[in-house]
Write an enzyme that holds these catalytic residues in place. Sequence first.
Site, mmCIF file in Angstrom:
data_model
loop_
_atom_site.group_PDB
_atom_site.id
_atom_site.type_symbol
_atom_site.label_atom_id
_atom_site.label_comp_id
_atom_site.label_asym_id
_atom_site.label_seq_id
_atom_site.Cartn_x
_atom_site.Cartn_y
_atom_site.Cartn_z
ATOM 1 N N ARG A 1 26.196 38.659 15.704
ATOM 2 C CA ARG A 1 26.064 39.168 13.842
ATOM 3 C C ARG A 1 27.761 39.482 13.805
ATOM 4 O O ARG A 1 27.369 39.506 12.312
ATOM 5 C CB ARG A 1 26.211 41.254 15.217
ATOM 6 C CG ARG A 1 23.851 40.847 14.882
ATOM 7 C CD ARG A 1 24.020 41.760 15.876
ATOM 8 N NE ARG A 1 24.042 43.174 15.245
ATOM 9 C CZ ARG A 1 24.342 44.220 15.404
ATOM 10 N NH1 ARG A 1 24.738 44.990 17.038
ATOM 11 N NH2 ARG A 1 24.756 45.625 14.345
ATOM 12 N N ARG B 1 27.451 50.002 23.869
ATOM 13 C CA ARG B 1 27.074 51.313 23.036
ATOM 14 C C ARG B 1 24.900 50.786 24.160
ATOM 15 O O ARG B 1 24.574 50.088 23.398
ATOM 16 C CB ARG B 1 27.091 50.951 21.345
ATOM 17 C CG ARG B 1 25.981 51.337 20.639
ATOM 18 C CD ARG B 1 26.596 51.164 19.360
ATOM 19 N NE ARG B 1 25.704 49.949 18.498
ATOM 20 C CZ ARG B 1 26.048 49.040 17.324
ATOM 21 N NH1 ARG B 1 27.009 50.383 16.544
ATOM 22 N NH2 ARG B 1 24.907 48.833 16.375
ATOM 23 N N LYS C 1 30.094 53.159 10.792
ATOM 24 C CA LYS C 1 29.429 53.250 9.985
ATOM 25 C C LYS C 1 28.140 54.096 10.722
ATOM 26 O O LYS C 1 28.399 55.573 9.647
ATOM 27 C CB LYS C 1 28.887 52.079 9.293
ATOM 28 C CG LYS C 1 29.615 51.422 9.105
ATOM 29 C CD LYS C 1 28.590 50.293 7.404
ATOM 30 C CE LYS C 1 27.637 49.010 8.257
ATOM 31 N NZ LYS C 1 28.389 48.998 9.566
ATOM 32 N N ARG D 1 24.971 43.314 2.969
ATOM 33 C CA ARG D 1 25.229 42.546 3.509
ATOM 34 C C ARG D 1 25.720 41.360 2.852
ATOM 35 O O ARG D 1 26.413 40.415 3.743
ATOM 36 C CB ARG D 1 24.651 42.664 4.016
ATOM 37 C CG ARG D 1 24.900 43.596 5.779
ATOM 38 C CD ARG D 1 24.185 43.239 6.749
ATOM 39 N NE ARG D 1 24.292 43.806 7.845
ATOM 40 C CZ ARG D 1 23.949 44.823 8.097
ATOM 41 N NH1 ARG D 1 23.530 46.005 7.620
ATOM 42 N NH2 ARG D 1 24.068 45.360 9.811
ATOM 43 N N ARG E 1 20.004 48.323 22.031
ATOM 44 C CA ARG E 1 19.216 47.899 21.305
ATOM 45 C C ARG E 1 19.743 46.450 21.872
ATOM 46 O O ARG E 1 20.097 45.874 22.167
ATOM 47 C CB ARG E 1 20.185 48.466 19.762
ATOM 48 C CG ARG E 1 19.391 48.911 18.726
ATOM 49 C CD ARG E 1 20.664 50.049 18.151
ATOM 50 N NE ARG E 1 20.750 48.834 16.992
ATOM 51 C CZ ARG E 1 21.234 48.478 15.784
ATOM 52 N NH1 ARG E 1 21.759 50.155 15.454
ATOM 53 N NH2 ARG E 1 21.817 47.184 15.625
HETATM 54 P P1 AMP Z 1 22.185 47.766 11.235
HETATM 55 O O1 AMP Z 1 21.945 48.331 12.080
HETATM 56 O O2 AMP Z 1 23.556 48.206 10.124
HETATM 57 O O3 AMP Z 1 23.661 46.344 12.587
HETATM 58 O O4 AMP Z 1 21.142 46.126 11.713
HETATM 59 C C1 AMP Z 1 20.623 45.435 12.695
HETATM 60 C C2 AMP Z 1 20.068 44.591 11.538
HETATM 61 O O5 AMP Z 1 19.543 44.564 10.619
HETATM 62 C C3 AMP Z 1 20.756 43.819 11.226
HETATM 63 O O6 AMP Z 1 21.805 42.569 12.297
HETATM 64 C C4 AMP Z 1 19.782 42.398 10.451
HETATM 65 O O7 AMP Z 1 19.166 41.716 10.952
HETATM 66 C C5 AMP Z 1 18.955 43.693 9.591
HETATM 67 N N1 AMP Z 1 19.753 43.957 8.105
HETATM 68 C C6 AMP Z 1 20.543 45.485 8.149
HETATM 69 N N2 AMP Z 1 20.482 45.597 6.881
HETATM 70 C C7 AMP Z 1 20.522 45.005 5.984
HETATM 71 C C8 AMP Z 1 21.148 43.717 4.893
HETATM 72 N N3 AMP Z 1 21.702 44.645 4.401
HETATM 73 N N4 AMP Z 1 21.001 42.925 4.565
HETATM 74 C C9 AMP Z 1 19.634 41.442 5.593
HETATM 75 N N5 AMP Z 1 19.448 42.049 6.871
HETATM 76 C C10 AMP Z 1 20.085 43.393 7.129
#
Ligand code: AMP
Length: 219
Positions: free
Chosen positions: A171, A127, A13, A88, A160
């Site tokens: 995750r 990554r 994404k 999500r 990260r």
């Molecule tokens: P991402 O960069 O999209 O993988 O997001 C990293 C982390 O941010 C996730 O593992 C969650 O802890 C938090 N996060 C991001 N988007 C959401 C969402 N829509 N709802 C809840 N937690 C989120």
Amino acid sequence: MDVVLLGAPGAGKGTQATAVAREVGLLHLATGDMFRDVVARDTPLGREVRQYMERGELVPDELTIQMVVERLREPDAARGVLFDGFPRTVHQAVALDEHLERMGRLLEAAVYLRVREEVLLDRLSGRWTCQSCQATYHVLFQPPARPGRCDRCGGALYQRPDDQRETAVRRLKVYFEHTLPVLEYYRGRGVLREVNGERDIASVRADLLRAIRQRVPQV
Ligand code: AMP
């Protein structure tokens, strides 16, 4: 026009969303990036959010929805948004529909980047991310030209904390439990399109644009 980009962590994404949003004239809104900004500010809210992120868990719905709704009120979001990493949970998806409707808007497409679980895990655990511009690289599949430096902006690359293998496994588990039902929600609404996320970057990008344009021919 508003569009949701769905896909597991590691589905691509982040790699695709900025370019796709630019191409179709939407604001790219990535909740993961927004939360990383909140954490970097080291406020009480930032410390709370960090705990969820470091464990690989979802930030609670109410907090997430509030952050997105506030962002949607800003002028640059008026032309339409490409949501990345949001919603999500089904609760977030319903809240998004309700808020868009209140603003006289409608979610027109939800595009799902499909990638098998074993591929996701390989991608996530190798990554590296740019500290400055969030571009991502992979030690095996997409290494930077200079080790440890971003090709795009020269920023330092880091892993990260939530990309470390154990957290990546968690995750993915969280994703399959909470986020797969979101797909069914959008399928039920008739707006879901699927794209094979295991092809090369350019082909996936072309497929994503085609999928969006099938739903919204004018972009
Ligand atoms: P991402 O960069 O999209 O993988 O997001 C990293 C982390 O941010 C996730 O593992 C969650 O802890 C938090 N996060 C991001 N988007 C959401 C969402 N829509 N709802 C809840 N937690 C989120």
